[in-house]
Write a protein that holds these residues in place. Structure first.
Motif, short mmCIF file in Angstrom:
data_model
loop_
_atom_site.label_atom_id
_atom_site.label_comp_id
_atom_site.label_asym_id
_atom_site.label_seq_id
_atom_site.Cartn_x
_atom_site.Cartn_y
_atom_site.Cartn_z
N GLY A 1 22.34 85.32 81.27
CA GLY A 1 22.13 84.27 82.36
C GLY A 1 20.55 84.03 82.80
N GLN A 2 20.18 82.89 83.02
CA GLN A 2 18.85 82.70 83.56
C GLN A 2 18.84 81.70 84.78
N ILE A 3 18.00 81.80 85.49
CA ILE A 3 17.67 80.92 86.45
C ILE A 3 16.34 80.42 86.50
N GLU A 4 16.25 79.08 86.38
CA GLU A 4 15.09 78.23 86.10
C GLU A 4 14.62 77.45 87.28
N GLY A 5 13.32 77.42 87.62
CA GLY A 5 13.01 76.68 88.83
C GLY A 5 11.98 75.60 88.30
N LEU A 6 11.76 74.45 89.08
CA LEU A 6 10.77 73.46 88.74
C LEU A 6 10.42 72.88 89.96
N TYR A 7 9.16 72.34 90.02
CA TYR A 7 8.68 71.52 91.24
C TYR A 7 7.48 70.97 90.79
N VAL A 8 7.73 69.52 90.73
CA VAL A 8 6.83 68.40 90.35
C VAL A 8 6.63 67.51 91.36
N ASP A 9 5.36 67.13 91.50
CA ASP A 9 5.24 66.12 92.71
C ASP A 9 3.82 65.41 92.42
N LYS A 10 3.40 64.41 93.06
CA LYS A 10 2.18 63.67 92.89
C LYS A 10 1.12 64.74 92.71
N THR A 11 0.09 64.29 92.24
CA THR A 11 -1.14 65.46 92.11
C THR A 11 -1.74 65.56 93.43
N ASP A 12 -1.60 64.53 94.39
CA ASP A 12 -2.37 64.75 95.50
C ASP A 12 -1.52 65.60 96.40
N ARG A 13 -0.38 66.27 95.86
CA ARG A 13 0.54 67.06 96.93
C ARG A 13 -0.09 68.48 96.47
N GLY B 1 9.18 84.56 83.82
CA GLY B 1 8.05 83.98 83.34
C GLY B 1 7.78 82.53 83.78
N ALA B 2 6.39 82.14 84.06
CA ALA B 2 6.33 80.90 84.79
C ALA B 2 4.97 80.35 84.34
N GLY B 3 4.49 79.26 85.16
CA GLY B 3 3.22 78.54 84.85
C GLY B 3 3.37 77.03 85.43
N MET B 4 2.00 76.46 85.10
CA MET B 4 2.09 75.24 85.56
C MET B 4 2.56 74.17 84.30
N VAL B 5 3.53 73.26 84.78
CA VAL B 5 4.19 72.36 83.54
C VAL B 5 3.13 71.79 82.74
N HIS B 6 3.05 71.87 81.40
CA HIS B 6 2.29 71.54 80.39
C HIS B 6 2.40 69.97 80.35
N PRO B 7 1.31 69.23 80.13
CA PRO B 7 1.06 67.79 80.42
C PRO B 7 2.05 67.33 79.36
N ASN B 8 2.20 67.88 78.09
CA ASN B 8 3.15 67.30 77.26
C ASN B 8 4.48 67.20 77.66
N VAL B 9 4.76 68.20 78.13
CA VAL B 9 6.30 68.20 78.74
C VAL B 9 6.57 67.25 79.50
N LEU B 10 5.58 66.87 80.58
CA LEU B 10 5.81 65.70 81.70
C LEU B 10 5.94 64.56 80.75
N ARG B 11 4.92 64.14 79.72
CA ARG B 11 4.81 63.15 79.00
C ARG B 11 6.28 62.89 78.36
N ASN B 12 6.78 64.09 77.57
CA ASN B 12 8.04 63.92 76.91
C ASN B 12 9.29 63.30 77.94
N CYS B 13 8.93 63.46 79.26
CA CYS B 13 9.93 63.08 80.19
C CYS B 13 9.77 61.63 80.61
N GLY B 14 8.65 61.19 80.12
CA GLY B 14 7.99 59.74 80.72
C GLY B 14 7.17 59.71 81.74
N ILE B 15 6.95 60.80 82.17
CA ILE B 15 6.05 61.25 83.58
C ILE B 15 4.60 61.09 83.24
N ASN B 16 3.78 60.38 83.75
CA ASN B 16 2.29 60.41 83.76
C ASN B 16 1.75 61.91 84.29
N PRO B 17 1.20 62.60 83.30
CA PRO B 17 0.49 63.90 83.78
C PRO B 17 -0.87 63.61 84.66
#
Ligand code: DAH
Length: 317
Positions: A193-205, A260-276
């Motif tokens: 089993g895995q547990i995954e966390g994700l937090y994405v918000d505006k860059t000014d946050r 394992g962790a890190g800052m979400v790769h811009p390509n991942v955001l792009r792939n989900c239609g989000i502007n990095p």
């Protein structure tokens, strides 16, 4: 009449005789109606007869009821020395218990729980996570592929993609579920089993690496209910940049890799239609079974999935 009452052998017969004497049209009822016409002596005699008859009925009734009870009791036999059937109360599985603890912690930090399919397509498990088809990670993961090209989810990171595609940003979610890889020993099970966390918000946050590390520390320290010594190592995951691995000091001297962790790769955001350029965030993932094993000092991950009730009872949960 008194003798007759004593000889009656059943409660039904007694009842019918009683009715014939004291019922609405009973013999005694009729006699009592004549009371006013009787002399004093006759009245006294009638009263005595009345009382004696009632007592006789009552006594015979009690005797017959006792006899019936005794007959019933001697027919039934309860051996109070026999062992009773053990009563087993169900409990939650240790992993369910762990998830509800971790889930409560993450929810208190504002994260919402997501799940996703265990049979994933290539897009959600690899491609959207910035893992190109020639990337060695696809081999490294030693995955269970289906004939149609789908795969038994190798990581809950697939759920982050589904969450961003489905709910958009800003997003603060955690995904949980079973994941599958071709490996098996005491610390690896082909299903885990895995547990995954994700937090994405505006860059000014300004969601940063230090927020990420603080989040993981808060979560782990609340889960293990003590302060932890943590170490951060640079690492590599295709879906984060920069990527880190987090170790905790265990049993005084050992460093154990925990997440394992890190800052979400811009390509991942792009792939989900989000502007990095507008959004940024962090992600982390860790082993659900692994933290449960650490907390309870268990050393064989496979036991979680054996369904052996003796082990489950003694696993410390
Ligand atoms: N998916 C990784 C694994 O299975 C764990 C992981 C690493 C998840 C970094 C993440 C992350 O979300 O940012 O090994």
């Amino acid at each position: 009449m008194l003798d007759e009452i004593k000889k009656i052998e059943s409660l039904e017969e007694l009842q019918s005789l009683y009715t014939s004497v004291f019922g609405k049209n009973g013999t005694m009822t009729a006699k009592l109606k004549t009371m006013a016409t009787l002399s004093n002596d006759e009245r006294a005699a009638l009263n005595t007869e009345n009382t004696e008859l009632r007592q006789a009925f009552k006594m015979r009734q009690t005797e017959l009821e006792h006899a019936a009870l005794n007959a019933k009791l001697s027919g039934e036999y309860v051996d109070v020395t026999l062992d009773t059937e053990p009563k087993n109360h169900g409990t939650l599985h240790p992993l369910t218990e762990t998830l509800s603890q971790i889930g409560a912690i993450l929810e208190s930090l504002g994260y919402t729980m997501w799940t996703g399919p265990e049979v994933e397509d290539d897009w959600h498990n690899f491609t959207a996570l910035n893992t190109p088809s020639y990337h060695p990670a696809r081999d490294m993961q030693d995955s269970f592929f289906l004939d149609n090209g789908n795969v038994l989810r190798t990581q809950t990171s697939a759920i982050q993609i589904r969450a961003m595609e489905g709910a958009g940003v800003p997003i603060k979610m955690f995904g949980v579920g079973r994941t599958y890889r071709k490996e098996m020993d005491a610390t690896h099970s082909p299903m885990f089993g895995q547990i995954e966390g994700l937090y994405v918000d505006k860059t000014d946050r300004h969601i940063t690496m230090s927020d990420l590390v603080a989040t993981i520390r808060t979560m782990l320290e609340r889960y293990f209910e003590r302060k932890l010594e943590m170490r951060i190592r640079p690492s590599y995951f295709p879906f984060t940049e920069p990527s880190i691995e987090i170790d905790i000091k265990w049993n005084g001297d050992k460093w154990l890799e925990i997440a394992g962790a890190g800052m979400v790769h811009p390509n991942v955001l792009r792939n989900c239609g989000i502007n990095p350029d507008e959004y940024q965030g962090f992600a982390f993932g860790f082993g659900w079974d692994r933290i449960a094993m650490l907390k309870f000092g268990l050393n064989d991950i496979r036991k979680f999935y054996d369904g052996d009730i003796r082990w489950l009872k003694n696993s410390g949960f």
